[in-house]
Structures are given as C-alpha cells and as structure tokens.
Design a protein around this motif. Sequence first.
Motif, PDB file in Angstrom:
ATOM      1  N   ASN A 190      44.641  52.921  36.662  1.00 45.71           N
ATOM      2  CA  ASN A 190      43.192  52.998  36.910  1.00 45.71           C
ATOM      3  C   ASN A 190      42.455  51.767  36.358  1.00 45.71           C
ATOM      4  O   ASN A 190      41.437  51.887  35.682  1.00 45.71           O
ATOM      5  CB  ASN A 190      42.641  54.290  36.265  1.00 45.71           C
ATOM      6  N   LEU A 191      42.992  50.590  36.659  1.00 46.60           N
ATOM      7  CA  LEU A 191      42.452  49.365  36.061  1.00 46.60           C
ATOM      8  C   LEU A 191      41.222  48.852  36.809  1.00 46.60           C
ATOM      9  O   LEU A 191      41.164  48.947  38.040  1.00 46.60           O
ATOM     10  CB  LEU A 191      43.511  48.256  36.092  1.00 46.60           C
ATOM     11  N   PRO A 192      40.262  48.239  36.089  1.00 49.71           N
ATOM     12  CA  PRO A 192      39.075  47.653  36.731  1.00 49.71           C
ATOM     13  C   PRO A 192      39.375  46.243  37.239  1.00 49.71           C
ATOM     14  O   PRO A 192      38.689  45.282  36.882  1.00 49.71           O
ATOM     15  CB  PRO A 192      38.052  47.635  35.592  1.00 49.71           C
ATOM     16  N   VAL A 193      40.423  46.102  38.052  1.00 51.57           N
ATOM     17  CA  VAL A 193      40.826  44.789  38.552  1.00 51.57           C
ATOM     18  C   VAL A 193      41.039  44.869  40.059  1.00 51.57           C
ATOM     19  O   VAL A 193      41.252  45.946  40.613  1.00 51.57           O
ATOM     20  CB  VAL A 193      42.130  44.277  37.877  1.00 51.57           C
ATOM     21  N   ARG A 194      40.975  43.699  40.693  1.00 55.24           N
ATOM     22  CA  ARG A 194      41.183  43.622  42.142  1.00 55.24           C
ATOM     23  C   ARG A 194      42.574  43.045  42.408  1.00 55.24           C
ATOM     24  O   ARG A 194      42.919  41.981  41.887  1.00 55.24           O
ATOM     25  CB  ARG A 194      40.123  42.686  42.746  1.00 55.24           C
ATOM     26  N   LEU A 195      43.376  43.770  43.211  1.00 53.11           N
ATOM     27  CA  LEU A 195      44.666  43.225  43.640  1.00 53.11           C
ATOM     28  C   LEU A 195      44.378  42.105  44.623  1.00 53.11           C
ATOM     29  O   LEU A 195      43.625  42.278  45.581  1.00 53.11           O
ATOM     30  CB  LEU A 195      45.506  44.302  44.330  1.00 53.11           C
ATOM     31  N   GLN A 196      44.983  40.939  44.393  1.00 54.87           N
ATOM     32  CA  GLN A 196      44.785  39.805  45.284  1.00 54.87           C
ATOM     33  C   GLN A 196      46.100  39.407  45.920  1.00 54.87           C
ATOM     34  O   GLN A 196      47.079  39.157  45.211  1.00 54.87           O
ATOM     35  CB  GLN A 196      44.219  38.625  44.493  1.00 54.87           C
ATOM     36  N   LEU A 197      46.130  39.378  47.230  1.00 57.78           N
ATOM     37  CA  LEU A 197      47.305  38.871  47.935  1.00 57.78           C
ATOM     38  C   LEU A 197      46.925  37.502  48.481  1.00 57.78           C
ATOM     39  O   LEU A 197      45.770  37.273  48.788  1.00 57.78           O
ATOM     40  CB  LEU A 197      47.695  39.817  49.071  1.00 57.78           C
ATOM     41  N   GLN A 198      47.853  36.600  48.568  1.00 58.77           N
ATOM     42  CA  GLN A 198      47.527  35.260  49.081  1.00 58.77           C
ATOM     43  C   GLN A 198      47.561  35.312  50.611  1.00 58.77           C
ATOM     44  O   GLN A 198      48.605  35.127  51.231  1.00 58.77           O
ATOM     45  CB  GLN A 198      48.502  34.236  48.531  1.00 58.77           C
ATOM     46  N   LEU A 199      46.370  35.546  51.178  1.00 59.27           N
ATOM     47  CA  LEU A 199      46.215  35.754  52.620  1.00 59.27           C
ATOM     48  C   LEU A 199      46.864  34.632  53.441  1.00 59.27           C
ATOM     49  O   LEU A 199      47.485  34.889  54.474  1.00 59.27           O
ATOM     50  CB  LEU A 199      44.702  35.798  52.895  1.00 59.27           C
ATOM     51  N   HIS A 200      46.734  33.396  52.966  1.00 61.35           N
ATOM     52  CA  HIS A 200      47.251  32.253  53.742  1.00 61.35           C
ATOM     53  C   HIS A 200      48.772  32.289  53.865  1.00 61.35           C
ATOM     54  O   HIS A 200      49.319  31.741  54.815  1.00 61.35           O
ATOM     55  CB  HIS A 200      46.790  30.920  53.141  1.00 61.35           C
ATOM     56  N   PHE A 232      41.289  19.959  53.565  1.00 60.55           N
ATOM     57  CA  PHE A 232      41.518  20.697  54.814  1.00 60.55           C
ATOM     58  C   PHE A 232      40.571  21.883  54.914  1.00 60.55           C
ATOM     59  O   PHE A 232      40.009  22.342  53.915  1.00 60.55           O
ATOM     60  CB  PHE A 232      42.983  21.141  54.937  1.00 60.55           C
ATOM     61  N   TYR A 233      40.407  22.355  56.141  1.00 59.39           N
ATOM     62  CA  TYR A 233      39.541  23.507  56.407  1.00 59.39           C
ATOM     63  C   TYR A 233      40.421  24.677  56.806  1.00 59.39           C
ATOM     64  O   TYR A 233      41.259  24.543  57.707  1.00 59.39           O
ATOM     65  CB  TYR A 233      38.576  23.154  57.537  1.00 59.39           C
ATOM     66  N   SER A 234      40.271  25.797  56.097  1.00 62.78           N
ATOM     67  CA  SER A 234      41.123  26.958  56.363  1.00 62.78           C
ATOM     68  C   SER A 234      40.351  28.211  55.984  1.00 62.78           C
ATOM     69  O   SER A 234      39.147  28.150  55.713  1.00 62.78           O
ATOM     70  CB  SER A 234      42.405  26.831  55.531  1.00 62.78           C
ATOM     71  N   LEU A 235      41.039  29.351  55.992  1.00 58.47           N
ATOM     72  CA  LEU A 235      40.435  30.561  55.426  1.00 58.47           C
ATOM     73  C   LEU A 235      40.824  30.637  53.965  1.00 58.47           C
ATOM     74  O   LEU A 235      41.992  30.438  53.626  1.00 58.47           O
ATOM     75  CB  LEU A 235      40.955  31.823  56.127  1.00 58.47           C
ATOM     76  N   GLN A 236      39.851  30.932  53.119  1.00 58.53           N
ATOM     77  CA  GLN A 236      40.164  31.120  51.709  1.00 58.53           C
ATOM     78  C   GLN A 236      41.175  32.265  51.590  1.00 58.53           C
ATOM     79  O   GLN A 236      40.921  33.378  52.073  1.00 58.53           O
ATOM     80  CB  GLN A 236      38.888  31.428  50.925  1.00 58.53           C
ATOM     81  N   GLY A 237      42.320  31.984  50.973  1.00 60.83           N
ATOM     82  CA  GLY A 237      43.360  33.001  50.869  1.00 60.83           C
ATOM     83  C   GLY A 237      43.266  33.851  49.621  1.00 60.83           C
ATOM     84  O   GLY A 237      43.984  34.842  49.492  1.00 60.83           O
ATOM     85  N   GLU A 238      42.391  33.462  48.667  1.00 61.30           N
ATOM     86  CA  GLU A 238      42.392  34.112  47.354  1.00 61.30           C
ATOM     87  C   GLU A 238      40.959  34.359  46.884  1.00 61.30           C
ATOM     88  O   GLU A 238      40.009  33.898  47.495  1.00 61.30           O
ATOM     89  CB  GLU A 238      43.118  33.205  46.336  1.00 61.30           C
ATOM     90  N   THR A 239      40.851  35.058  45.795  1.00 59.30           N
ATOM     91  CA  THR A 239      39.592  35.239  45.040  1.00 59.30           C
ATOM     92  C   THR A 239      38.537  36.062  45.800  1.00 59.30           C
ATOM     93  O   THR A 239      38.843  36.698  46.794  1.00 59.30           O
ATOM     94  CB  THR A 239      38.987  33.881  44.569  1.00 59.30           C
ATOM     95  N   ARG A 240      37.291  36.040  45.305  1.00 59.88           N
ATOM     96  CA  ARG A 240      36.280  36.945  45.860  1.00 59.88           C
ATOM     97  C   ARG A 240      35.793  36.504  47.232  1.00 59.88           C
ATOM     98  O   ARG A 240      35.135  37.283  47.918  1.00 59.88           O
ATOM     99  CB  ARG A 240      35.105  37.113  44.884  1.00 59.88           C
ATOM    100  N   THR A 241      36.073  35.257  47.635  1.00 60.80           N
ATOM    101  CA  THR A 241      35.671  34.811  48.974  1.00 60.80           C
ATOM    102  C   THR A 241      36.855  34.815  49.945  1.00 60.80           C
ATOM    103  O   THR A 241      36.789  34.175  51.000  1.00 60.80           O
ATOM    104  CB  THR A 241      35.008  33.415  48.925  1.00 60.80           C
TER     105      THR A 241
END
Length: 215
Positions: free
Chosen positions: A195-205, A11-20
């Motif tokens: 103060n962590l060197p991490v990115r919070l990721q929410l599942q956009l979809h 399927f074609y959608s918006l990437q909900g996760e990760t750096r893209t």
Amino acid sequence: MQDTLRITEVFYSLQGETRTAGLPTVFVRLTGCPLRCQYCDSAYAFSGGTLRTLDDLLEQVAGFRPRYVCVTGGEPLAQPNVIPLLKQLCDAGYEVSLETSGALDISPVDPRVSRVLDLKTPGSKEAHRNRYENVELLTPNDQVKFVICSREDYDWAVSKLIQYGLDRRAGEVLFSPSHHDLNARELADWVVADNLPVRLQLQLHKYLWNDEPGR
Ligand SMILES: C[S@@+](CC[C@H](N)C(=O)[O-])C[C@H]1O[C@@H](n2cnc3c(N)ncnc32)[C@H](O)[C@@H]1O
Ligand SMILES: Nc1nc2[nH]cc(C(=O)O)c2c(=O)[nH]1
Ligand code: SF4
Ligand SMILES: [Mg+2]
C-alpha cells in the motif's frame, strides 16, 4: 568563445518516464557520466558527442515547437553549462525536466525545472554516490525515482521512502523496475501489497521502440 555543451543527441519522442509519460517531448542528451550504473541503458552517451553552442541548441529545440523538454544524459549536471541551458529553456516557455543521478549538487538548477532525482539503489552498484543533501532540497515540483533491480533493492527503497518522508517532499515518488533485471509485475504486486504512496513507472519507450537510441 560562446558557451558550449557536449551533446550526444537531440530528438523528439514520447516521454517514456516520470509524471509526463506519454507526452511528446524533446530530449537533449548530454555526453559523459562519472557513474557506471550496472544497468545503464544509455552507455552510448558516456563518450563522443558534439560540442554545441547554447544558441544552436535552443534553435534546434524551438524547431520542434514542443511543450515539454527533458534534459538527460549521461549525467547532465557534470557539465556546468547545463545550468544556463536549463534557465534559457524555461525562459523560452517550455516545461522542462532534468534527469539526474543525484551524485552532484542540484541546488543551482532553475526552480522552474522539475528535477527527477534518481536515488541509486544497491543493485546499481553506485549507491555510494548518492548525495543525500539533495533530498533536503526537493520540492513538490520535483520527482524522486528508484530504479529497482531486486527484492533487496525494493526493501532498501521503502526504507529511504520512510526515512526521508519522500512522498511529502517531492511531487512524485517513482518506482521503476530495472529493465532486464526485475519483472514489472512482481514490482507492481509488492507496491500494492505494501500500500505504498508511490507510482509504478514502466519505461514506455522500451515497449514502443525496444531500446533504440534516439526514441
Ligand atoms: C540514462 S539516465 C540519465 C540521467 C542520469 N544520469 C540518471 O541516472 O538519472 C536516465 C534514467 O534512466 C534510468 N535507467 C537507465 N537504465 C535503466 C534500465 N536498464 N532500466 C530502468 N531504468 C533505467 C536511470 O536510472 C535514470 O533514472
Ligand atoms: N522516449 C524516451 N523517454 C525517456 N525518458 C527518459 C529518457 C532517458 O534516457 O533519460 C528517455 C528516453 O531515452 N526516451
Ligand atoms: S548515472 Fe545515469 S547515465 Fe550515468 S551510468 Fe547511471 S543511469 Fe547511466
Ligand atoms: Mg533512456
């Protein structure tokens, strides 16, 4: 007999996760998984599916004229023919990512692919399946993800981050709340406090389309 893969959906959608995250992406979801994470949002991909040839899949992907292609599952590395699929997607010029549980060897994956290695936390109930040899193979083109169910999982993820120097090995370290288990705001506050060197990721979809398959 041509090479085939068992496929749950394309399927074609918006990437909900990760750096893209947020970018239009074709998803190829492979059927079957040897793990049973407590929180799995894709259990509908554990069985069923359709046998498809690589040529047929590549043609369907091309029909969307995408820039980004994400190969997911189920557990994609459980089907050996995913390796030629990933190579051929890269050869076709797409920017390809692979979502994997990290329970199987990631070394045969084409180096052009961004491998998104999910280190399974104790809260998943599958942490004993983590293959830590994979961590040594990570490059700045790869990403590491922790799906965090509780404060105990968060503390465990921080210990792995430090123990393996993950922020120096991988291009991204992603902390994602397990949907339904942990409040995103709580996780955000912990990341800032430490103060962590991490990115919070929410599942956009899930914000856009709730939990519908195929989105
Ligand atoms: C469905 S899995 C498929 C790929 C592979 N089996 C894996 O676990 O990475 C894709 C990603 O979704 C994440 N995921 C599954 N259920 C989730 C949930 N309830 N909340 C947050 N992330 C979830 C997984 O941890 C994994 O990082
Ligand atoms: N929109 C959208 N983005 C995603 N990124 C990873 C997904 C997955 O299920 O692996 C997924 C998914 O199912 N939908
Ligand atoms: S490894 Fe991935 S697909 Fe398999 S149960 Fe866990 S989250 Fe679901
Ligand atoms: Mg999903």
